[in-house]
Design an enzyme around this catalytic site. Structure first.
Site, PDB file in Angstrom:
ATOM      1  N   ASP A  65     -12.209 -13.702  -1.094  1.00  0.00           N
ATOM      2  CA  ASP A  65     -11.484 -14.448  -0.057  1.00  0.00           C
ATOM      3  C   ASP A  65     -10.757 -15.681  -0.600  1.00  0.00           C
ATOM      4  OD1 ASP A  65     -12.235 -12.630   1.815  1.00  0.00           O
ATOM      5  OD2 ASP A  65     -13.716 -13.883   2.820  1.00  0.00           O
ATOM      6  N   ARG A 106      -6.589 -16.447  12.802  1.00  0.00           N
ATOM      7  CA  ARG A 106      -7.858 -15.719  12.900  1.00  0.00           C
ATOM      8  C   ARG A 106      -8.960 -16.490  12.186  1.00  0.00           C
ATOM      9  NH1 ARG A 106      -7.893 -10.879   9.886  1.00  0.00           N
ATOM     10  NH2 ARG A 106     -10.082 -11.330  10.191  1.00  0.00           N
ATOM     11  N   LEU A 150     -21.598   2.464   5.302  1.00  0.00           N
ATOM     12  CA  LEU A 150     -22.893   1.905   4.901  1.00  0.00           C
ATOM     13  C   LEU A 150     -23.631   1.302   6.102  1.00  0.00           C
ATOM     14  CD1 LEU A 150     -21.806   0.278   1.508  1.00  0.00           C
ATOM     15  CD2 LEU A 150     -22.974   2.462   1.854  1.00  0.00           C
ATOM     16  N   CYS A 152      -7.213  -1.343   7.995  1.00  0.00           N
ATOM     17  CA  CYS A 152      -6.796  -2.746   8.010  1.00  0.00           C
ATOM     18  C   CYS A 152      -5.988  -3.025   6.768  1.00  0.00           C
ATOM     19  CB  CYS A 152      -7.989  -3.678   8.152  1.00  0.00           C
ATOM     20  SG  CYS A 152      -8.717  -4.211   6.632  1.00  0.00           S
TER      21      CYS A 152
HETATM   22  C1  UD1 Z   1     -17.062  -9.770   4.539  1.00  0.00           C
HETATM   23  C2  UD1 Z   1     -16.186 -10.928   4.961  1.00  0.00           C
HETATM   24  C3  UD1 Z   1     -14.843 -10.874   4.256  1.00  0.00           C
HETATM   25  C4  UD1 Z   1     -15.049 -10.785   2.744  1.00  0.00           C
HETATM   26  C5  UD1 Z   1     -16.003  -9.641   2.390  1.00  0.00           C
HETATM   27  C6  UD1 Z   1     -16.361  -9.607   0.910  1.00  0.00           C
HETATM   28  C7  UD1 Z   1     -16.913 -11.319   7.241  1.00  0.00           C
HETATM   29  C8  UD1 Z   1     -16.602 -11.263   8.686  1.00  0.00           C
HETATM   30  N1  UD1 Z   1     -15.975 -10.848   6.399  1.00  0.00           N
HETATM   31  O1  UD1 Z   1     -16.398  -8.580   4.952  1.00  0.00           O
HETATM   32  O2  UD1 Z   1     -14.108 -12.034   4.590  1.00  0.00           O
HETATM   33  O3  UD1 Z   1     -13.817 -10.548   2.124  1.00  0.00           O
HETATM   34  O4  UD1 Z   1     -17.232  -9.791   3.127  1.00  0.00           O
HETATM   35  O5  UD1 Z   1     -16.897 -10.802   0.512  1.00  0.00           O
HETATM   36  O6  UD1 Z   1     -17.957 -11.799   6.851  1.00  0.00           O
HETATM   37  N2  UD1 Z   1     -17.816  -1.083   2.109  1.00  0.00           N
HETATM   38  C9  UD1 Z   1     -18.003   0.278   2.192  1.00  0.00           C
HETATM   39  N3  UD1 Z   1     -18.690   0.774   3.266  1.00  0.00           N
HETATM   40  C10 UD1 Z   1     -19.212  -0.044   4.232  1.00  0.00           C
HETATM   41  C11 UD1 Z   1     -19.033  -1.429   4.121  1.00  0.00           C
HETATM   42  C12 UD1 Z   1     -18.324  -1.927   3.051  1.00  0.00           C
HETATM   43  O7  UD1 Z   1     -17.551   1.031   1.330  1.00  0.00           O
HETATM   44  O8  UD1 Z   1     -19.829   0.477   5.170  1.00  0.00           O
HETATM   45  C13 UD1 Z   1     -17.063  -1.629   0.971  1.00  0.00           C
HETATM   46  C14 UD1 Z   1     -15.797  -2.392   1.382  1.00  0.00           C
HETATM   47  O9  UD1 Z   1     -14.699  -1.518   1.581  1.00  0.00           O
HETATM   48  C15 UD1 Z   1     -15.603  -3.321   0.214  1.00  0.00           C
HETATM   49  C16 UD1 Z   1     -17.041  -3.661  -0.196  1.00  0.00           C
HETATM   50  O10 UD1 Z   1     -17.853  -2.617   0.334  1.00  0.00           O
HETATM   51  O11 UD1 Z   1     -14.977  -2.653  -0.838  1.00  0.00           O
HETATM   52  C17 UD1 Z   1     -17.553  -4.981   0.314  1.00  0.00           C
HETATM   53  O12 UD1 Z   1     -17.299  -5.085   1.707  1.00  0.00           O
HETATM   54  P1  UD1 Z   1     -18.212  -5.979   2.654  1.00  0.00           P
HETATM   55  O13 UD1 Z   1     -19.010  -6.915   1.827  1.00  0.00           O
HETATM   56  O14 UD1 Z   1     -18.944  -5.077   3.581  1.00  0.00           O
HETATM   57  O15 UD1 Z   1     -17.135  -6.776   3.485  1.00  0.00           O
HETATM   58  P2  UD1 Z   1     -17.184  -7.202   4.998  1.00  0.00           P
HETATM   59  O16 UD1 Z   1     -18.577  -7.443   5.427  1.00  0.00           O
HETATM   60  O17 UD1 Z   1     -16.336  -6.263   5.786  1.00  0.00           O
END
Ligand code: UD1
Length: 418
Positions: free
Chosen positions: A304, A397, A125, A116
């Protein structure tokens, strides 16, 4: 593709109402998969991501029906617990159906979302958590294939704070056998809102809003009714819209404490911010100072709002150093802001903004992601002449009628159909 045309230079004034939170609504809608029957959600914003979620739920045999801002989801057993690539690729948050489907049906086949615009955003995770709860996982043909006769509670320490990962873990653990403890869990208000709904469904959960959440699995949940929390990111964007035009703007229907990090930064810049029980007002300022910002998990400054705050800093007196602490590629808006005349030097995760009030001039720019689009609209409000923001589907969106809300405050803004 639609675009938005903003004619800058108008001062925004007045009161604007905040919509329900997109990021709270998505997990709560997926949580409905945990119990058959009719779930009713109030304050659900009309957004493309909500449409995508409804489409996915319908592909899983659910019915969805909207009446104003109330969305009713009728849940029935799906023919197969599958989230196909066609639907998942439209919205990364679709991965949130993994936990509910797996814990409810003992199996789930969920497409990997793919890349993305704001970085690789892996879901490792999410997948690891399901494994820790006892699932067998295969990655095959671009799908996560998860199986477990019943998930079993476990102590899980997230190596990184993840909002979606915490939400998926919660939804999986509520029907697992025994106790799950999530450490280094996300504290975001959207996670807390999800817990409120899960609890209303009969789940046993403690510690939401802190970094340790404890879940005692139950055998069954039941549908209920829930009101989605106000959108703190939309509220913050509207507040910055008032600030960047030097206007008096009241954002109503928000939860001020959810925006404390932004309020603190705006005050540091010299803005006067008034807080009511459910409102925030930014008072007109002729000029403001630059301030450094580092994004980090809640309650720190939200990623955000980083792009929108950067737009404000292009108009500040002095220099601001903006550090993106969550995503590795979230400065896509910088080059577009520079096209409008901003003085910004991006360096990996850090951008140095040299404020130059009154120096933006309208141009055609390209929205690259949701929050970047908002930042370009805000910059357009402060620019001289017309700014045309293209690829506005990103904005749709996650913002409910942003152009109408801004026009209601006095902005000269219109949507142009392609
Ligand atoms: C959610 C929000 C998004 C916001 C983000 C951080 C929703 C739908 N979206 O996204 O708007 O910008 O929180 O506040 O609620 N990561 C990993 N592995 C994983 C999951 C995450 O490495 O399996 C990393 C991500 O790349 C990022 C960090 O962890 O660097 C935080 O991501 P995460 O909090 O999971 O974001 P989202 O839940 O995708």
């Amino acid at each position: 593709m639609d675009s938005i045309v903003v004619t800058g230079g108008r001062t925004l004034n007045g009161t604007v109402q905040v919509s329900g939170s997109k990021n709270a609504a998505l997990p709560v809608l997926f949580a409905s998969l945990l119990a058959d029957g009719e779930h009713r959600f109030d304050n659900v914003p009309r957004l493309r991501d909500i449409d995508s979620t409804e489409e996915l739920l319908r592909s899983l045999n659910c019915s969805t029906e909207r009446d104003g801002n109330t969305l009713t989801v009728g849940v029935r057993r799906p023919d197969a617990p599958v989230a196909p690539y066609d639907l998942v690729r439209k919205m990364r948050a679709s991965i949130l159906c993994l936990g509910p489907l797996l814990t409810r049906y003992g199996e789930a086949r969920v497409s990997l979302p793919g890349g993305c615009a704001i970085g690789t955003r892996p879901v490792d995770l999410h997948v690891e958590t399901m494994q820790r709860l006892g699932a067998d996982i295969d990655i095959e043909g671009g799908y996560v294939i998860a199986k477990a006769s019943r998930l079993v509670g476990e102590r899980i320490t997230f190596e990184k704070v993840t909002v979606g990962g915490t939400e998926n873990a919660l939804m999986a653990a509520v029907l697992a056998q025994g106790t799950t403890v999530l450490e280094n869990a996300a504290k975001e208000p959207e996670v807390v809102d999800l817990v409120h709904y899960l609890r209303a469904m009969g789940a046993s959960i403690d510690g939401e809003g802190t970094s340790v959440i404890t879940i005692d699995g139950v055998d069954e949940l039941r549908p209920n009714r829930h009101r989605i929390v106000p959108d703190r990111i939309e509220a913050g964007t509207l507040l910055i819209a008032g600030a960047i035009t030097g206007g008096n703007v009241t954002v109503e229907g928000c939860v001020p404490v959810h925006l404390q990090a932004l309020i603190d930064k705006l005050r540091e810049c010299g803005f006067s911010i008034r807080t009511g029980s459910e409102s925030l007002t930014v008072e007109a300022a002729a000029s403001w100072q630059g301030a450094d910002v580092t994004t980090a998990p809640y309650p720190a400054f939200p990623t955000d709002l980083q792009a929108q705050f950067m737009a404000l800093m292009t108009q500040a007196d002095g220099t601001s150093v903006i550090t993106e602490g969550i995503f590795e590629n979230r400065f896509m808006h910088v080059q577009e802001l520079v096209r409008l005349g901003a003085n910004i030097t991006p360096m990996a995760q850090v951008a140095v903004v040299r404020g130059n009030r009154g120096e933006l001039s309208g141009a055609a720019v390209m929205a690259t992601d949701l929050r970047a689009s908002a930042s370009l609209v805000l910059a357009g409000l402060a620019a001289e002449g017309e700014t045309q923001v293209n690829r506005i589907y990103h904005l749709d969106r996650g913002y409910e009628q942003l152009e109408r809300k801004l026009a209601g405050l006095g902005a000269k803004i219109r949507r142009v159909a392609a």
